[in-house]
Design a protein around this motif. Structure first.
Motif, PDB file in Angstrom:
ATOM      1  N   ARG A   1     -13.717   9.029  -8.292  1.00  0.00           N
ATOM      2  CA  ARG A   1     -12.980   7.811  -8.663  1.00  0.00           C
ATOM      3  C   ARG A   1     -11.569   7.838  -8.067  1.00  0.00           C
ATOM      4  O   ARG A   1     -11.083   6.825  -7.559  1.00  0.00           O
ATOM      5  CB  ARG A   1     -12.901   7.674 -10.184  1.00  0.00           C
ATOM      6  CG  ARG A   1     -14.226   7.303 -10.846  1.00  0.00           C
ATOM      7  CD  ARG A   1     -14.059   7.122 -12.336  1.00  0.00           C
ATOM      8  NE  ARG A   1     -13.250   5.955 -12.649  1.00  0.00           N
ATOM      9  CZ  ARG A   1     -12.861   5.654 -13.888  1.00  0.00           C
ATOM     10  NH1 ARG A   1     -13.180   6.450 -14.905  1.00  0.00           N
ATOM     11  NH2 ARG A   1     -12.136   4.570 -14.121  1.00  0.00           N
ATOM     12  N   LEU A   2     -10.919   8.987  -8.142  1.00  0.00           N
ATOM     13  CA  LEU A   2      -9.577   9.098  -7.572  1.00  0.00           C
ATOM     14  C   LEU A   2      -9.612   8.917  -6.054  1.00  0.00           C
ATOM     15  O   LEU A   2      -8.768   8.220  -5.475  1.00  0.00           O
ATOM     16  CB  LEU A   2      -8.972  10.448  -7.937  1.00  0.00           C
ATOM     17  CG  LEU A   2      -8.674  10.682  -9.420  1.00  0.00           C
ATOM     18  CD1 LEU A   2      -8.156  12.096  -9.632  1.00  0.00           C
ATOM     19  CD2 LEU A   2      -7.678   9.669  -9.956  1.00  0.00           C
ATOM     20  N   LYS A   3     -10.602   9.547  -5.415  1.00  0.00           N
ATOM     21  CA  LYS A   3     -10.711   9.411  -3.962  1.00  0.00           C
ATOM     22  C   LYS A   3     -10.934   7.952  -3.567  1.00  0.00           C
ATOM     23  O   LYS A   3     -10.359   7.469  -2.576  1.00  0.00           O
ATOM     24  CB  LYS A   3     -11.855  10.275  -3.435  1.00  0.00           C
ATOM     25  CG  LYS A   3     -12.036  10.136  -1.919  1.00  0.00           C
ATOM     26  CD  LYS A   3     -13.196  10.960  -1.396  1.00  0.00           C
ATOM     27  CE  LYS A   3     -13.403  10.715   0.090  1.00  0.00           C
ATOM     28  NZ  LYS A   3     -14.534  11.498   0.645  1.00  0.00           N
ATOM     29  N   GLU A   4     -11.746   7.243  -4.331  1.00  0.00           N
ATOM     30  CA  GLU A   4     -12.021   5.834  -4.024  1.00  0.00           C
ATOM     31  C   GLU A   4     -10.736   5.007  -4.059  1.00  0.00           C
ATOM     32  O   GLU A   4     -10.501   4.160  -3.190  1.00  0.00           O
ATOM     33  CB  GLU A   4     -13.027   5.283  -5.032  1.00  0.00           C
ATOM     34  CG  GLU A   4     -13.383   3.812  -4.799  1.00  0.00           C
ATOM     35  CD  GLU A   4     -14.355   3.289  -5.843  1.00  0.00           C
ATOM     36  OE1 GLU A   4     -14.684   2.090  -5.779  1.00  0.00           O
ATOM     37  OE2 GLU A   4     -14.783   4.074  -6.715  1.00  0.00           O
ATOM     38  N   ILE A   5      -9.881   5.257  -5.065  1.00  0.00           N
ATOM     39  CA  ILE A   5      -8.633   4.505  -5.182  1.00  0.00           C
ATOM     40  C   ILE A   5      -7.690   4.842  -4.028  1.00  0.00           C
ATOM     41  O   ILE A   5      -7.076   3.959  -3.414  1.00  0.00           O
ATOM     42  CB  ILE A   5      -7.957   4.799  -6.530  1.00  0.00           C
ATOM     43  CG1 ILE A   5      -8.846   4.303  -7.678  1.00  0.00           C
ATOM     44  CG2 ILE A   5      -6.586   4.134  -6.595  1.00  0.00           C
ATOM     45  CD1 ILE A   5      -9.121   2.822  -7.655  1.00  0.00           C
TER      46      ILE A   5
ATOM     47  N   PRO B   1       0.801  -1.229   0.000  1.00  0.00           N
ATOM     48  CA  PRO B   1       0.000   0.000   0.000  1.00  0.00           C
ATOM     49  C   PRO B   1       0.833   1.279   0.000  1.00  0.00           C
ATOM     50  O   PRO B   1       0.514   2.218  -0.738  1.00  0.00           O
ATOM     51  CB  PRO B   1      -0.827  -0.117   1.280  1.00  0.00           C
ATOM     52  CG  PRO B   1      -0.927  -1.578   1.520  1.00  0.00           C
ATOM     53  CD  PRO B   1       0.383  -2.151   1.072  1.00  0.00           C
ATOM     54  N   GLU B   2       1.887   1.334   0.801  1.00  0.00           N
ATOM     55  CA  GLU B   2       2.679   2.561   0.863  1.00  0.00           C
ATOM     56  C   GLU B   2       3.335   2.865  -0.483  1.00  0.00           C
ATOM     57  O   GLU B   2       3.288   3.997  -0.965  1.00  0.00           O
ATOM     58  CB  GLU B   2       3.750   2.460   1.943  1.00  0.00           C
ATOM     59  CG  GLU B   2       4.597   3.731   2.038  1.00  0.00           C
ATOM     60  CD  GLU B   2       5.641   3.686   3.128  1.00  0.00           C
ATOM     61  OE1 GLU B   2       6.518   4.571   3.146  1.00  0.00           O
ATOM     62  OE2 GLU B   2       5.589   2.767   3.982  1.00  0.00           O
ATOM     63  N   GLN B   3       3.934   1.853  -1.089  1.00  0.00           N
ATOM     64  CA  GLN B   3       4.570   2.064  -2.390  1.00  0.00           C
ATOM     65  C   GLN B   3       3.557   2.486  -3.442  1.00  0.00           C
ATOM     66  O   GLN B   3       3.810   3.390  -4.239  1.00  0.00           O
ATOM     67  CB  GLN B   3       5.292   0.795  -2.840  1.00  0.00           C
ATOM     68  CG  GLN B   3       5.974   0.930  -4.205  1.00  0.00           C
ATOM     69  CD  GLN B   3       6.661  -0.350  -4.643  1.00  0.00           C
ATOM     70  OE1 GLN B   3       6.939  -1.223  -3.840  1.00  0.00           O
ATOM     71  NE2 GLN B   3       6.939  -0.451  -5.933  1.00  0.00           N
ATOM     72  N   GLU B   4       2.399   1.824  -3.459  1.00  0.00           N
ATOM     73  CA  GLU B   4       1.380   2.148  -4.454  1.00  0.00           C
ATOM     74  C   GLU B   4       0.826   3.553  -4.246  1.00  0.00           C
ATOM     75  O   GLU B   4       0.531   4.269  -5.209  1.00  0.00           O
ATOM     76  CB  GLU B   4       0.263   1.106  -4.431  1.00  0.00           C
ATOM     77  CG  GLU B   4       0.744  -0.266  -4.914  1.00  0.00           C
ATOM     78  CD  GLU B   4      -0.401  -1.227  -5.172  1.00  0.00           C
ATOM     79  OE1 GLU B   4      -1.507  -0.772  -5.530  1.00  0.00           O
ATOM     80  OE2 GLU B   4      -0.188  -2.443  -5.021  1.00  0.00           O
ATOM     81  N   LEU B   5       0.684   3.964  -2.987  1.00  0.00           N
ATOM     82  CA  LEU B   5       0.202   5.310  -2.706  1.00  0.00           C
ATOM     83  C   LEU B   5       1.183   6.350  -3.237  1.00  0.00           C
ATOM     84  O   LEU B   5       0.792   7.334  -3.869  1.00  0.00           O
ATOM     85  CB  LEU B   5       0.002   5.481  -1.198  1.00  0.00           C
ATOM     86  CG  LEU B   5      -0.636   6.790  -0.724  1.00  0.00           C
ATOM     87  CD1 LEU B   5      -2.024   6.968  -1.328  1.00  0.00           C
ATOM     88  CD2 LEU B   5      -0.716   6.806   0.805  1.00  0.00           C
ATOM     89  N   ARG B   6       2.467   6.117  -2.994  1.00  0.00           N
ATOM     90  CA  ARG B   6       3.487   7.054  -3.494  1.00  0.00           C
ATOM     91  C   ARG B   6       3.521   7.055  -5.023  1.00  0.00           C
ATOM     92  O   ARG B   6       3.700   8.115  -5.644  1.00  0.00           O
ATOM     93  CB  ARG B   6       4.854   6.684  -2.926  1.00  0.00           C
ATOM     94  CG  ARG B   6       4.968   6.871  -1.409  1.00  0.00           C
ATOM     95  CD  ARG B   6       6.380   6.603  -0.912  1.00  0.00           C
ATOM     96  NE  ARG B   6       6.464   6.549   0.531  1.00  0.00           N
ATOM     97  CZ  ARG B   6       6.543   7.615   1.333  1.00  0.00           C
ATOM     98  NH1 ARG B   6       6.551   8.833   0.801  1.00  0.00           N
ATOM     99  NH2 ARG B   6       6.632   7.475   2.645  1.00  0.00           N
ATOM    100  N   GLU B   7       3.345   5.888  -5.635  1.00  0.00           N
ATOM    101  CA  GLU B   7       3.342   5.819  -7.095  1.00  0.00           C
ATOM    102  C   GLU B   7       2.163   6.585  -7.684  1.00  0.00           C
ATOM    103  O   GLU B   7       2.294   7.236  -8.725  1.00  0.00           O
ATOM    104  CB  GLU B   7       3.305   4.359  -7.547  1.00  0.00           C
ATOM    105  CG  GLU B   7       4.614   3.614  -7.337  1.00  0.00           C
ATOM    106  CD  GLU B   7       4.515   2.140  -7.696  1.00  0.00           C
ATOM    107  OE1 GLU B   7       3.376   1.678  -7.970  1.00  0.00           O
ATOM    108  OE2 GLU B   7       5.552   1.465  -7.690  1.00  0.00           O
ATOM    109  N   MET B   8       1.012   6.527  -7.021  1.00  0.00           N
ATOM    110  CA  MET B   8      -0.156   7.259  -7.509  1.00  0.00           C
ATOM    111  C   MET B   8       0.079   8.766  -7.439  1.00  0.00           C
ATOM    112  O   MET B   8      -0.290   9.505  -8.350  1.00  0.00           O
ATOM    113  CB  MET B   8      -1.402   6.864  -6.716  1.00  0.00           C
ATOM    114  CG  MET B   8      -1.939   5.486  -7.069  1.00  0.00           C
ATOM    115  SD  MET B   8      -3.537   5.134  -6.304  1.00  0.00           S
ATOM    116  CE  MET B   8      -3.051   4.839  -4.601  1.00  0.00           C
ATOM    117  N   VAL B   9       0.703   9.218  -6.355  1.00  0.00           N
ATOM    118  CA  VAL B   9       1.025  10.636  -6.227  1.00  0.00           C
ATOM    119  C   VAL B   9       1.988  11.052  -7.337  1.00  0.00           C
ATOM    120  O   VAL B   9       1.807  12.090  -7.986  1.00  0.00           O
ATOM    121  CB  VAL B   9       1.629  10.937  -4.843  1.00  0.00           C
ATOM    122  CG1 VAL B   9       2.180  12.358  -4.788  1.00  0.00           C
ATOM    123  CG2 VAL B   9       0.574  10.729  -3.753  1.00  0.00           C
ATOM    124  N   ASP B  10       3.011  10.226  -7.577  1.00  0.00           N
ATOM    125  CA  ASP B  10       3.957  10.506  -8.662  1.00  0.00           C
ATOM    126  C   ASP B  10       3.233  10.622  -9.998  1.00  0.00           C
ATOM    127  O   ASP B  10       3.510  11.513 -10.805  1.00  0.00           O
ATOM    128  CB  ASP B  10       5.009   9.396  -8.763  1.00  0.00           C
ATOM    129  CG  ASP B  10       5.988   9.404  -7.611  1.00  0.00           C
ATOM    130  OD1 ASP B  10       6.061  10.430  -6.902  1.00  0.00           O
ATOM    131  OD2 ASP B  10       6.676   8.391  -7.415  1.00  0.00           O
TER     132      ASP B  10
END
Length: 217
Positions: A153-157, A94-103
């Motif tokens: 949609r973005l908030k849901e992810i 989750p942490e890596q994916e969250l940072r990737e989404m921000v990127d």
């Protein structure tokens, strides 16, 4: 026509040249992006897009009903590419994916192949597009419905990813929806600041703030 540009498939940014669209639709989206960045929404016409495309603008009507229909398609494609099945597949880190989404949202690269004759870097160009279309949503109900759907949609992810981090003990037991709202607010603020002020460090600054927020989760 000699001025016609080939689609820059597999080159950055990918969001308007992917999906199930035909090669011509890829080229139309690319031309629409360049024209929107150059002219802004209010002054943008299908003639401008046709000029960027190097073809008679009437070809656009074979694929899109109007300028707004084309721009809606660009927005929908962006979200589809960003989401890219995130809502369905398991979250492993989750942490890596969250940072990737921000990127991904902040578009941290500056490659400028789509705008070869412009001094505008790609991050600013994409940010300008979003501000133009989000601003138009103030007066246009159809656009406002579209931008609202995108935000939800973005908030849901983001919410799903944060909740997964809590369940895996990567994050503290924070409120996932409120934290997702916080991150989205910061992302939007960074995008707006980048194109409405002379602060060249806007993207990097908001990226640093969100990194600190995630570090604290």
């Amino acid at each position: 026509m000699s001025g016609e540009r080939k689609p820059l498939v597999n080159e950055y940014p990918i969001w308007f040249i992917m999906g199930n669209a035909s090669e011509t639709e890829h080229r139309i989206r690319e031309a629409a992006f360049r024209a929107l960045v150059k002219h802004g929404y209010a002054d943008l016409s299908l003639t401008d897009i046709g000029n960027e495309l190097g073809q008679n603008p009437s070809i656009i009507y074979h694929y899109y009903d109007s300028k707004d229909d084309l721009l809606f398609s660009m927005l929908e494609t962006f979200v589809d590419i960003f989401v890219d099945g995130r809502g369905d597949r398991p979250i492993t880190d989750p942490e890596q994916e969250l940072r990737e989404m921000v990127d991904h949202v902040l578009q941290t690269e500056d490659k400028n192949d789509i705008l070869p004759d412009s001094s505008t870097d790609m991050r600013t160009a994409i940010s300008r597009m979003f501000v133009e279309l989000w601003t138009h949503a103030i007066w246009d109900d159809d656009f406002r419905r579209e931008t609202t759907e995108i935000e939800l949609r973005l908030k849901e992810i983001f919410t799903k990813t944060i909740r997964a981090g809590i369940e895996r003990d990567q994050f503290r037991p924070v409120n996932p929806e409120r934290t997702a709202d916080h991150i989205l607010f910061l992302l939007k603020q960074g995008i707006y600041t980048r194109v409405t002020t002379n602060r060249d460090d806007a993207t990097e600054r908001v990226h640093s703030i969100i990194d600190e927020l995630i570090d604290d989760l």
